[in-house]
Design a protein around this motif. Structure first.
Motif, short mmCIF file in Angstrom:
data_model
loop_
_atom_site.label_atom_id
_atom_site.label_comp_id
_atom_site.label_asym_id
_atom_site.label_seq_id
_atom_site.Cartn_x
_atom_site.Cartn_y
_atom_site.Cartn_z
N GLY A 13 0.81 -1.22 0.00
CA GLY A 13 0.00 0.00 0.00
C GLY A 13 0.85 1.27 0.00
O GLY A 13 2.06 1.23 -0.19
N THR A 62 -1.08 -1.37 9.37
CA THR A 62 -1.98 -0.40 8.74
C THR A 62 -3.30 -1.13 8.60
O THR A 62 -3.34 -2.26 8.11
N GLN A 64 -7.09 -1.43 7.02
CA GLN A 64 -7.86 -0.97 5.86
C GLN A 64 -9.35 -1.18 6.10
O GLN A 64 -9.72 -2.27 6.56
N ASP A 66 -9.75 2.05 7.39
CA ASP A 66 -9.42 3.12 8.33
C ASP A 66 -9.75 2.64 9.74
O ASP A 66 -10.75 1.96 9.96
N LEU A 67 -8.91 3.04 10.71
CA LEU A 67 -9.12 2.61 12.10
C LEU A 67 -10.43 3.11 12.68
O LEU A 67 -10.87 2.61 13.72
N LEU A 94 0.03 2.61 12.39
CA LEU A 94 -0.27 3.85 11.66
C LEU A 94 -1.68 4.28 12.04
O LEU A 94 -2.65 3.54 11.85
N GLU A 99 -8.16 11.81 14.95
CA GLU A 99 -9.24 10.83 14.76
C GLU A 99 -9.55 10.17 16.09
O GLU A 99 -8.85 9.25 16.52
N ALA A 121 -0.69 10.15 11.58
CA ALA A 121 -0.39 10.98 10.41
C ALA A 121 -1.55 11.91 10.09
O ALA A 121 -2.72 11.54 10.24
N ASN A 122 -1.20 13.10 9.61
CA ASN A 122 -2.21 14.00 9.06
C ASN A 122 -2.60 13.48 7.68
O ASN A 122 -2.13 12.43 7.25
N TRP A 123 -3.42 14.24 6.94
CA TRP A 123 -3.80 13.80 5.58
C TRP A 123 -2.58 13.61 4.72
O TRP A 123 -1.67 14.46 4.72
N PHE A 124 -2.57 12.51 3.95
CA PHE A 124 -1.42 12.23 3.08
C PHE A 124 -1.45 13.16 1.86
O PHE A 124 -2.51 13.35 1.25
N1 LIG Z 1 -5.00 8.63 3.58
C1 LIG Z 1 -4.77 9.45 4.59
O1 LIG Z 1 -4.73 10.68 4.44
C2 LIG Z 1 -4.51 8.86 5.97
C3 LIG Z 1 -4.15 9.76 7.00
C4 LIG Z 1 -3.86 9.22 8.27
C5 LIG Z 1 -3.95 7.85 8.48
N2 LIG Z 1 -4.32 7.02 7.45
C6 LIG Z 1 -4.41 5.60 7.72
O2 LIG Z 1 -3.64 4.86 6.82
C7 LIG Z 1 -4.12 3.51 6.83
C8 LIG Z 1 -3.95 2.92 5.47
O3 LIG Z 1 -2.54 2.88 5.21
P1 LIG Z 1 -1.97 3.00 3.74
O4 LIG Z 1 -2.60 4.20 3.08
O5 LIG Z 1 -0.49 2.88 3.82
O6 LIG Z 1 -2.54 1.68 3.07
P2 LIG Z 1 -3.41 1.55 1.75
O7 LIG Z 1 -2.62 2.06 0.61
O8 LIG Z 1 -4.76 2.10 2.03
O9 LIG Z 1 -3.58 -0.02 1.75
C9 LIG Z 1 -3.39 -0.87 0.71
C10 LIG Z 1 -2.73 -2.14 1.25
O10 LIG Z 1 -3.61 -2.82 2.13
C11 LIG Z 1 -3.88 -4.13 1.65
N3 LIG Z 1 -5.29 -4.42 1.98
C12 LIG Z 1 -6.39 -3.82 1.49
N4 LIG Z 1 -7.50 -4.36 2.05
C13 LIG Z 1 -7.06 -5.30 2.92
C14 LIG Z 1 -7.72 -6.21 3.80
N5 LIG Z 1 -9.05 -6.29 3.90
N6 LIG Z 1 -6.96 -7.03 4.56
C15 LIG Z 1 -5.61 -7.00 4.48
N7 LIG Z 1 -4.93 -6.17 3.65
C16 LIG Z 1 -5.65 -5.34 2.89
C17 LIG Z 1 -3.56 -4.04 0.15
O11 LIG Z 1 -3.17 -5.27 -0.40
P3 LIG Z 1 -4.23 -6.37 -0.96
O12 LIG Z 1 -5.11 -5.64 -1.92
O13 LIG Z 1 -3.35 -7.41 -1.58
O14 LIG Z 1 -4.95 -6.90 0.23
C18 LIG Z 1 -2.36 -3.10 0.18
O15 LIG Z 1 -1.19 -3.80 0.60
C19 LIG Z 1 -5.59 3.57 7.29
O16 LIG Z 1 -5.76 2.90 8.51
C20 LIG Z 1 -5.83 5.06 7.50
O17 LIG Z 1 -6.60 5.32 8.63
C21 LIG Z 1 -4.58 7.50 6.21
#
Ligand SMILES: NC(=O)c1ccc[n+]([C@@H]2O[C@H](COP(=O)([O-])OP(=O)(O)OC[C@H]3O[C@@H](n4cnc5c(N)ncnc54)[C@H](OP(=O)(O)O)[C@@H]3O)[C@@H](O)[C@H]2O)c1
Length: 281
Positions: A13, A62, A64, A66-67, A94, A99, A121-124
């Protein structure tokens, strides 16, 4: 001393793949946790938790999508309990800055009795190029609520570098880091930056949260994603804490946080925001 084994959940991810790359460059033993990995791991199937944790010492978590979503607390609690029973020694979570719901999951990690670091983390920045804001940018029209909010976007390169430091070194145990970029931008300002970097007009249209949610309901989105996006806009972006710029990246990495302006330049040069233009050509 035996080298530790690292499990990176979400290892393909946005942050996880960068953590995997860095650990592999350091010649560490790394296992990816994801549905498509060689030992499949799925947050929605707790029977997959044990096999992927077998033999692991340190885990990057991490969740998915979102927590904050319903079900995250139970899933994280179960994962932590199995991790303990398998002899895992350290967890790096993470989480989302500002939140409140995510803090319940952080608590599970902090009360686990294992070594831990919480990385909030803040918004990416990469939400505009690898997430739900990519499509509107490619289409040239970004319609969002909260036009006046100023967000110190954080680069996933910085998050991954901090996570790697936390996984490798004990000095980060029992710490909560809050990661932000070093400059704040409103959505209209982001659109202007992307317009000038790509040479395409990216129009910003202010809408109310109600209008935005209505539009999402007409789209073919899983219900949980529509819920999540509404939650992020109504509870997270409105949290005044999220406008605050922190110095934790610089404190951990001994270098400044990456700049959002530079992210925009590099991403524009990659061509990802010109996909539609390329298709038409
Ligand atoms: N976006 C933001 O602005 C932001 C800000 C702060 C915190 N966050 C936090 O970041 C976290 C997400 O991290 P990220 O952005 O690095 O990851 P991501 O890019 O959202 O996640 C994709 C990864 O997760 C795997 N995945 C997807 N669904 C899954 C499932 N049901 N079970 C197991 N693996 C799964 C995918 O592989 P597969 O498809 O092979 O399963 C891939 O490896 C969330 O908890 C969110 O709260 C995000």
């Amino acid at each position: 001393m035996k080298k530790p084994n690292y499990l990176i959940i979400g290892g393909t991810g946005k942050t996880g793949r960068k953590v995997v790359n860095s650990l592999e460059l350091l010649n560490q033993n790394v296992r990816v946790g994801s549905r498509s990995a060689s030992i499949p791991f799925d947050w929605n199937q707790s029977a997959t938790y044990g096999p992927v944790l077998e033999g692991m010492d340190r885990v990057y978590i991490t969740y998915q999508p979102d927590l904050a979503v319903p079900g995250a607390f139970d899933a994280v609690s179960e994962l932590v309990s199995i991790a303990k029973s398998k002899g895992v020694s350290k967890l790096v979570l993470l989480s989302g800055k500002g939140e409140v719901e995510a803090e319940r999951c952080e608590q599970v990690i902090m009360e686990s009795g294992l070594d831990y670091t919480i990385v909030r983390a803040n918004w990416f920045s990469q939400n505009f190029s690898e997430n739900f804001l990519l499509e509107p940018v490619v289409q040239g029209v970004v319609a969002l609520p909260m036009a006046e909010m100023k967000v110190p976007y954080v680069d996933t390169d910085d998050i991954a570098d901090v996570v790697v430091e936390c996984l490798l070194h004990e000095e980060h145990n029992k710490k909560i880091y809050q990661l932000t970029g070093n400059e704040r931008f409103t959505f209209p300002e982001v659109c202007e930056l992307i317009s000038s970097a790509t040479g395409r007009e990216i129009k910003f249209i202010p809408v109310t949260l109600e209008e935005y949610v209505q539009v999402m309901k007409t789209m073919d989105l899983p219900e949980i994603y529509a819920w999540l996006i509404e939650y992020l806009f109504s509870h997270v972006l409105t949290n005044p804490d999220n406008e605050i710029i922190t110095q934790d990246i610089e404190m951990v990495l001994k270098r400044p946080a990456k700049s959002f302006r530079n992210y925009v330049k590099l991403t524009a040069a990659s061509g990802v925001w010109n996909q539609a233009v390329h298709l038409e050509n």
